[in-house]
Motif scaffolding. Structure first.
Motif, short mmCIF file in Angstrom:
data_model
loop_
_atom_site.label_atom_id
_atom_site.label_comp_id
_atom_site.label_asym_id
_atom_site.label_seq_id
_atom_site.Cartn_x
_atom_site.Cartn_y
_atom_site.Cartn_z
N VAL A 97 0.84 -1.20 0.00
CA VAL A 97 0.00 0.00 0.00
C VAL A 97 0.88 1.26 0.00
CG1 VAL A 97 -2.17 -0.94 0.94
CG2 VAL A 97 -0.31 -0.37 2.51
N ALA A 98 2.01 1.16 -0.69
CA ALA A 98 2.97 2.27 -0.72
C ALA A 98 2.29 3.52 -1.26
CB ALA A 98 4.16 1.89 -1.61
N GLY A 99 2.53 4.64 -0.57
CA GLY A 99 2.01 5.93 -1.02
C GLY A 99 0.57 6.20 -0.62
N LYS A 100 -0.09 5.21 -0.05
CA LYS A 100 -1.49 5.41 0.36
C LYS A 100 -1.53 6.06 1.74
CE LYS A 100 -3.49 2.32 -2.73
NZ LYS A 100 -3.98 2.98 -3.95
N VAL A 101 -2.67 6.68 2.03
CA VAL A 101 -2.88 7.30 3.34
C VAL A 101 -4.12 6.68 3.99
CG1 VAL A 101 -3.36 9.46 4.55
CG2 VAL A 101 -1.82 9.45 2.57
N ALA A 102 -3.95 6.26 5.24
CA ALA A 102 -5.04 5.55 5.94
C ALA A 102 -5.38 6.24 7.26
CB ALA A 102 -4.62 4.12 6.22
N VAL A 103 -6.65 6.19 7.63
CA VAL A 103 -7.07 6.50 8.99
C VAL A 103 -7.52 5.19 9.61
CG1 VAL A 103 -8.83 7.62 10.44
CG2 VAL A 103 -7.77 8.90 8.56
N VAL A 104 -7.05 4.90 10.83
CA VAL A 104 -7.50 3.71 11.57
C VAL A 104 -8.10 4.19 12.88
CG1 VAL A 104 -6.84 1.51 12.61
CG2 VAL A 104 -5.66 2.30 10.54
N THR A 105 -9.41 3.97 13.07
CA THR A 105 -10.03 4.36 14.34
C THR A 105 -9.84 3.22 15.36
OG1 THR A 105 -12.25 3.44 13.97
CG2 THR A 105 -11.81 5.63 13.05
N GLY A 106 -9.72 3.59 16.62
CA GLY A 106 -9.43 2.58 17.64
C GLY A 106 -8.08 1.94 17.35
N GLY A 107 -7.16 2.74 16.84
CA GLY A 107 -5.86 2.21 16.36
C GLY A 107 -4.81 2.04 17.43
N ALA A 108 -5.17 2.32 18.69
CA ALA A 108 -4.16 2.26 19.75
C ALA A 108 -4.00 0.87 20.35
CB ALA A 108 -4.54 3.25 20.86
N SER A 109 -4.96 -0.02 20.09
CA SER A 109 -4.97 -1.31 20.81
C SER A 109 -5.44 -2.43 19.89
CB SER A 109 -5.91 -1.18 22.02
OG SER A 109 -6.11 -2.42 22.66
N GLY A 110 -5.05 -3.64 20.23
CA GLY A 110 -5.63 -4.84 19.62
C GLY A 110 -5.59 -4.86 18.10
N ILE A 111 -6.76 -5.08 17.50
CA ILE A 111 -6.86 -5.24 16.05
C ILE A 111 -6.48 -3.93 15.33
CG2 ILE A 111 -8.54 -5.55 14.17
CD1 ILE A 111 -10.02 -7.57 16.07
N GLY A 112 -6.93 -2.79 15.87
CA GLY A 112 -6.60 -1.50 15.25
C GLY A 112 -5.11 -1.24 15.27
N GLU A 113 -4.47 -1.61 16.37
CA GLU A 113 -3.01 -1.45 16.49
C GLU A 113 -2.32 -2.30 15.42
OE1 GLU A 113 -1.72 -2.87 20.29
OE2 GLU A 113 0.40 -2.78 19.77
N ALA A 114 -2.75 -3.56 15.28
CA ALA A 114 -2.12 -4.45 14.28
C ALA A 114 -2.38 -3.92 12.86
CB ALA A 114 -2.67 -5.87 14.44
N CYS A 115 -3.58 -3.38 12.63
CA CYS A 115 -3.87 -2.81 11.30
C CYS A 115 -2.96 -1.62 11.03
CB CYS A 115 -5.33 -2.34 11.23
SG CYS A 115 -6.52 -3.69 11.22
N SER A 116 -2.80 -0.75 12.03
CA SER A 116 -1.96 0.45 11.85
C SER A 116 -0.53 0.04 11.54
CB SER A 116 -1.99 1.31 13.12
OG SER A 116 -3.31 1.71 13.41
N GLU A 117 0.01 -0.89 12.32
CA GLU A 117 1.40 -1.30 12.12
C GLU A 117 1.58 -2.01 10.78
OE1 GLU A 117 2.82 -1.46 16.77
OE2 GLU A 117 2.86 -3.32 15.64
N THR A 118 0.59 -2.80 10.40
CA THR A 118 0.71 -3.56 9.14
C THR A 118 0.62 -2.63 7.94
OG1 THR A 118 -0.24 -5.49 10.23
CG2 THR A 118 -0.33 -5.45 7.82
N LEU A 119 -0.36 -1.71 7.96
CA LEU A 119 -0.49 -0.77 6.84
C LEU A 119 0.78 0.09 6.73
CD1 LEU A 119 -4.23 0.24 7.34
CD2 LEU A 119 -3.30 -0.97 5.36
#
Ligand code: NAP
Length: 268
Positions: free
Chosen positions: A5-27
């Motif tokens: 997803v190079a060059g893309k910009v994402a917002v992740v809500t609830g991104g501080a913990s659990g699934i959101g955290e893993a999504c943020s780090e992976t993206l």
């Protein structure tokens, strides 16, 4: 940073913990710039720190998904800081466990406000920015409780079933804008949420901590509990070019729970 997803910009809500955290780090690992929003500022900033240390780009913003007045600022921050918005992962959610006949209206409304109103607001405020970017991906965090009933979690399952059909309607409304919208349905995932689920009616809470590993051992065909990374892998897929013909669909990641009925273990 190169990546899926190079060059893309994402917002992740609830991104501080659990699934959101893993999504943020992976993206971020796969090249996206990620704006993490949450109400837990300490954990949110820690996630940003880890992403930066690994060479990724992320920023944290305090935002409660229920706060409509704050939403324009979230989208503006993503566009100002990172130039555009391509991906919205509407992930923030809570669980409240109580028999439906005992549940207070206040608990019902709190559950709806975070899990369903919050997802509506994520979509509503992301769409103009996704259009400005020429299209994008909305990923809505539902649950297997949005696919079938969940005793003791009726209010939760009502929100997650709502998210499931919301995704399909949004997908149809915005397909012509090149905006894809899909729902993700995790099974039993070992995240901090299990330790935070209030059990019983408000004013009569029972102290009954839930162990996801124990629950998984009873009901998951694959021989382990789900991990946040299992869900982040699916979310990443929905944000990549590989999923660019996929919209209005349900991505179920549950170790096989919903593949059949009981019993889930073969006789010994
Ligand atoms: P989690 O570890 O508790 O993470 C959720 C994050 O969202 C927390 O940081 C939480 O902050 C935050 N949050 C709560 N209310 C918020 C609000 N009003 N505005 C912004 N942020 C808010 O939970 P998770 O397991 O990763 O769950 C993420 C999503 O997956 C949820 O939608 C959940 O329903 C769904 N899900 C989880 C599972 C599972 O087994 N874990 C299964 C199916 C679906 P606080 O800690 O301060 O509340």
């Amino acid at each position: 940073m190169a990546g899926q997803v190079a060059g893309k910009v994402a917002v992740v809500t609830g991104g501080a913990s659990g699934i959101g955290e893993a999504c943020s780090e992976t993206l971020a690992r796969e090249g996206a710039s990620v704006l993490i929003t949450d109400i837990d500022d300490g954990l949110g900033k820690d996630v940003v720190g880890r992403i930066a240390k690994a060479g990724g780009k992320a920023h944290y913003l305090h935002h409660d998904v229920r706060d409509e007045a704050g939403w324009p600022g979230v989208i503006a921050e993503a566009e100002k800081r990172f130039g555009r918005l391509d991906i919205m992962v509407a992930n923030a959610g809570i669980g409240i466990m109580a028999p439906i006949a005992e549940m207070t209206l206040a608990d019902w409304q709190r559950q709806q406000a975070i899990n369903l109103d919050g997802v509506f607001l994520s979509i509503r405020h992301a769409i103009p920015a996704l259009k400005r970017a020429g299209g994008g991906s909305l990923v809505l965090m539902s649950s297997i409780a949005g696919l079938r009933g969940a005793p003791g979690l009726a209010a939760y399952s009502a929100t997650k079933g709502g998210v499931r059909l919301l995704a399909k309607s949004v997908a149809l409304e915005h397909a012509a804008d090149n905006i894809r919208c899909n729902s993700v349905h995790p099974g039993i995932i070992a995240t901090p949420i299990w330790g935070k689920i209030p059990t019983g009616a408000e004013g009569n809470r029972r102290n009954a901590p839930i162990d996801p590993r124990e629950r998984a051992a009873q009901s998951v065909p694959l021989p382990r509990v789900g991990e946040a990374q299992d869900i982040a892998n699916g979310v990443l897929f929905l944000c990549t070019e590989a999923a660019n013909y996929m919209t209005g669909q349900e991505l179920v990641i549950d170790g096989g729970i919903t593949a059949g009925g009981k019993p889930t273990r073969p006789p010994q």
